[in-house]
Every structure is written in C-alpha cells, then in structure tokens.
Write a protein that holds these residues in place. Structure first.
Motif, PDB file in Angstrom:
ATOM      1  N   MET A   7       0.863  -1.165   0.000  1.00  0.00           N
ATOM      2  CA  MET A   7       0.000   0.000   0.000  1.00  0.00           C
ATOM      3  C   MET A   7       0.902   1.218   0.000  1.00  0.00           C
ATOM      4  SD  MET A   7      -2.682  -1.323   2.816  1.00  0.00           S
ATOM      5  CE  MET A   7      -4.056  -0.218   2.716  1.00  0.00           C
TER       6      MET A   7
ATOM      7  N   ILE B  42      -1.929  -0.961  -3.732  1.00  0.00           N
ATOM      8  CA  ILE B  42      -3.030  -0.061  -3.433  1.00  0.00           C
ATOM      9  C   ILE B  42      -2.446   1.317  -3.193  1.00  0.00           C
ATOM     10  CG2 ILE B  42      -4.910   0.416  -1.823  1.00  0.00           C
ATOM     11  CD1 ILE B  42      -5.077  -2.545  -1.249  1.00  0.00           C
TER      12      ILE B  42
ATOM     13  N   CYS C 222      -3.909   7.267   0.689  1.00  0.00           N
ATOM     14  CA  CYS C 222      -3.401   8.197   1.671  1.00  0.00           C
ATOM     15  C   CYS C 222      -3.269   7.484   3.012  1.00  0.00           C
ATOM     16  CB  CYS C 222      -4.385   9.352   1.772  1.00  0.00           C
ATOM     17  SG  CYS C 222      -3.721  10.772   2.598  1.00  0.00           S
ATOM     18  N   CYS C 223      -2.074   7.452   3.553  1.00  0.00           N
ATOM     19  CA  CYS C 223      -1.857   6.751   4.816  1.00  0.00           C
ATOM     20  C   CYS C 223      -2.461   7.547   5.965  1.00  0.00           C
ATOM     21  CB  CYS C 223      -0.370   6.513   5.063  1.00  0.00           C
ATOM     22  SG  CYS C 223       0.578   7.982   5.469  1.00  0.00           S
ATOM     23  N   SER C 224      -2.623   6.906   7.093  1.00  0.00           N
ATOM     24  CA  SER C 224      -3.343   7.553   8.193  1.00  0.00           C
ATOM     25  C   SER C 224      -2.615   8.821   8.649  1.00  0.00           C
ATOM     26  CB  SER C 224      -3.509   6.585   9.365  1.00  0.00           C
ATOM     27  OG  SER C 224      -2.237   6.235   9.863  1.00  0.00           O
TER      28      SER C 224
ATOM     29  N   GLN D 110      -3.409  11.720   6.409  1.00  0.00           N
ATOM     30  CA  GLN D 110      -4.800  12.177   6.405  1.00  0.00           C
ATOM     31  C   GLN D 110      -5.018  13.297   7.414  1.00  0.00           C
ATOM     32  OE1 GLN D 110      -7.865   9.004   6.434  1.00  0.00           O
ATOM     33  NE2 GLN D 110      -6.233   7.709   5.614  1.00  0.00           N
TER      34      GLN D 110
ATOM     35  N   ALA E 164      -7.298  -2.245   3.874  1.00  0.00           N
ATOM     36  CA  ALA E 164      -6.932  -0.832   3.991  1.00  0.00           C
ATOM     37  C   ALA E 164      -7.513  -0.230   5.266  1.00  0.00           C
ATOM     38  CB  ALA E 164      -7.428  -0.068   2.778  1.00  0.00           C
TER      39      ALA E 164
ATOM     40  N   ARG F 286      -8.134  -1.584   7.955  1.00  0.00           N
ATOM     41  CA  ARG F 286      -7.420  -2.087   9.125  1.00  0.00           C
ATOM     42  C   ARG F 286      -6.311  -1.132   9.587  1.00  0.00           C
ATOM     43  NH1 ARG F 286      -5.332  -7.651   7.561  1.00  0.00           N
ATOM     44  NH2 ARG F 286      -7.476  -8.118   6.973  1.00  0.00           N
ATOM     45  N   ILE F 287      -5.637  -0.472   8.632  1.00  0.00           N
ATOM     46  CA  ILE F 287      -4.582   0.464   9.043  1.00  0.00           C
ATOM     47  C   ILE F 287      -4.988   1.891   8.744  1.00  0.00           C
ATOM     48  CG2 ILE F 287      -2.740  -1.220   8.760  1.00  0.00           C
ATOM     49  CD1 ILE F 287      -1.965   0.409   6.184  1.00  0.00           C
ATOM     50  N   ASN F 288      -6.276   2.110   8.555  1.00  0.00           N
ATOM     51  CA  ASN F 288      -6.781   3.454   8.331  1.00  0.00           C
ATOM     52  C   ASN F 288      -6.166   4.106   7.103  1.00  0.00           C
ATOM     53  OD1 ASN F 288      -8.373   5.677   8.946  1.00  0.00           O
ATOM     54  ND2 ASN F 288      -6.701   6.655  10.093  1.00  0.00           N
ATOM     55  N   PHE F 289      -6.053   3.330   6.057  1.00  0.00           N
ATOM     56  CA  PHE F 289      -5.486   3.813   4.797  1.00  0.00           C
ATOM     57  C   PHE F 289      -6.628   4.141   3.858  1.00  0.00           C
ATOM     58  CE2 PHE F 289      -3.617   3.349   0.608  1.00  0.00           C
ATOM     59  CZ  PHE F 289      -2.308   3.811   0.773  1.00  0.00           C
TER      60      PHE F 289
END
Lengths: 144, 144
Positions: free
Chosen positions: A96, A134, A137-139, A142, B120, B122-125
């Motif tokens: 990802m 995938i 935008c990673c957490s 965000q 996704a 699951r890791i807030n992606f």
DNA sequence: CCTCCGCTGAAAACCACTTTCAAATGAGTT
DNA sequence: AACTCATTTGAAAGTGGTTTTCAGCGGAGG
C-alpha cells in the motif's frame, strides 16, 4: 540436515556454479543489501556501500543487484514509475503506497491470493507472479 | 437530464475552463483514442492518427494523452516496464498479462475489491486507486 | 483582418538504466 | 611467490522512452 537457506550460502553456491568470483565489492554490497529491511533504490544502496568502500560505483551495485535477482535473493519493483526498488526475497507481500509521503505498507491476505487463483483458473491462465498495489493516503497524511 | 458524460463533452469543458484551444489535431487524436478498444502505446496511437493526418507528430499525441489523463478520460499503465500503455477511463478492471506473448486479459472481481477495502481499513489507509496485475502464461502459450 | 497567446512539430534534453572497454583483480597452476 | 588468464570493476558512452524547449503557426475574440 544440509540445505542451508542462508542467503550468503545461496549466493556463494551460485557464484561457484557459474564460474564467478568472490570479490570484496560483492561481499560488501550483498552484505549491506541483506542488512537493510526496506525497499532500496540503487542509489540508496550505493550510498550505504560507499560509507564502507567509497570507490565502489553505481554500476557495480547495479550489477550486483541483477545478480541477486538472478539467484532469487532479491525482487525488483517499479512503483511510482520512477526508479526501481529492490527488496529481499522472502515471504510474499503486497504493498500500500501513500501518494502523499511515499511511505510503503506491506500487506498480505490469503483470501485475496485464493481468489486470484480462482480467476486465473477460469481462463486457464497459469500464474507465475503478481503485483497488487493499493495507492492512497496513509493515516498519518490524512491528518495533514 | 443535463450532465452529459460524453467524453468529448468532458474534454471540451476542460479545455474551455482552462483557456485551452480546440484544435484539429486534438480532435483527431482524441477521436482515434476513444474509438479504440484496447490498451494503446503512444506509437500505436500515433500510427492511427497519421493515417488521417500524417503531419501530426509524436509529441502532440503524447501531450494529448497527458491532457486526457488530466481530465480523467484516460489511465496510464506501465506493465512489462517498457513503454506506457493508455486505456480509456471507464469501468474498472485489472489485468492478467502473458509473459510469453504479451497478451492482456482483463478481469474484475468484486470479492477481491471488498477484501482490499477491508485490508486498507485495518490500518486506516484511504484508497485512491489500485493496480492488480497477474503475470503468467495464457492458455494459448501453454500449448506452445 | 488584427492581435494575442496557446499550440505544434522538430530537435534537443532528460533520466534511469544498460553496455562497452581497458585496466585491475581473484584464483588456479607452476 | 610468480605466472596466467578469465572474470570484475569503474568510468564513460550508449539506449530508449519520455519530457522540455523554442521558433513559427493558427484559433478565436475584438
């Protein structure tokens, strides 16, 4: 009890079987590559290696990575479509990729793998490998 | 009843909104692109276009494809890692690429899409897009 | 039909590899 | 330790696809 899976052993066997030589450069480059735990660009690995032996050039690192690919110790990936990234061979995983900060999260899901195989079987396609990425935008990104 | 989704309309609106011009070249290139139903290399599209107007060059086709990408009418893909392929935006689909003959089969599987979203979350992606490619041997190539 | 600014095509620049080549170096042989 | 010679190495040049540059062209509003 034989059959070591130690990467260095695998490499040495490959070298011997192909009449290739064990050189200081290869040892340093492979050592640094195996030591790292992330996806490496050629330039990044070159920088690592230059800390140990500054005279080693881009081309030798490049060729050594090709060698590692050939003996199955490394995989080459092309994400953003810029430079190649190399990762150690090992357990399979997909990626990802954050389109803001470029960070890469690895993931794995057997259910997805199974479904892939199903889809392939449907048209009698024989899977050799795959790539599942995938983008988003990673957490962290965000929250600006 | 308004809000047409006609690609030509989308393009024209984009051009107007950006102070860009409607030219014969763009019209021909976009027309040919939309007419095609496969993944096109720049050169392939160039050849199509030259049949209509031989004076059009590679660069203009290239720039027009970038334009189509920008207004969301085309997607750019890099499979084998050689040349870019462009495909019409539309229904989503993934690809199975034969490593022998290079043929491309499209596939789609909602169950896989769902699982992706799960992973996704699951890791807030936050997923923006993805790429799922299966490499292997198509049924034709398996019988030599 | 004028004028302005975007557009075009050819050529040059770019960029990330990939190959070439002469000199250097492993590693068998004496 | 010295000899031999195929493999390696690093610098430089080559590639191939894409991207930018630039001088002249041409769409479209006045």
């Amino acid at each position: 009890m034989a059959h070591t899976q130690d990467p260095m052993e695998v490499l040495n066997r490959y070298l011997d079987e192909h009449g290739m030589k064990h050189t200081r450069q290869r040892e340093i480059i492979v050592g640094e590559f195996l030591k790292s735990n992330k996806h490496l660009q050629i330039e990044e690995l070159l920088n690592q290696v230059k800390k140990i032996e500054p005279s080693i050039g881009y081309v030798t690192v490049y060729r050594t990575l090709m060698l590692l690919k050939e003996c199955g110790l490394a995989h080459q990936r092309h994400f953003g479509d810029g430079k190649s990234l190399f990762e150690k061979a090992g357990d399979h995983h997909d990626h990802m990729i954050c389109i803001k900060c470029g960070s890469i999260n690895e993931f794995e899901d057997d259910r997805i793998e199974k479904l892939q195989e199903q889809v392939a079987k449907r048209i009698n396609f024989k899977i050799v490998s795959h790539r599942h990425e995938i983008y988003g935008c990673c957490s962290r990104c965000q929250n600006e």
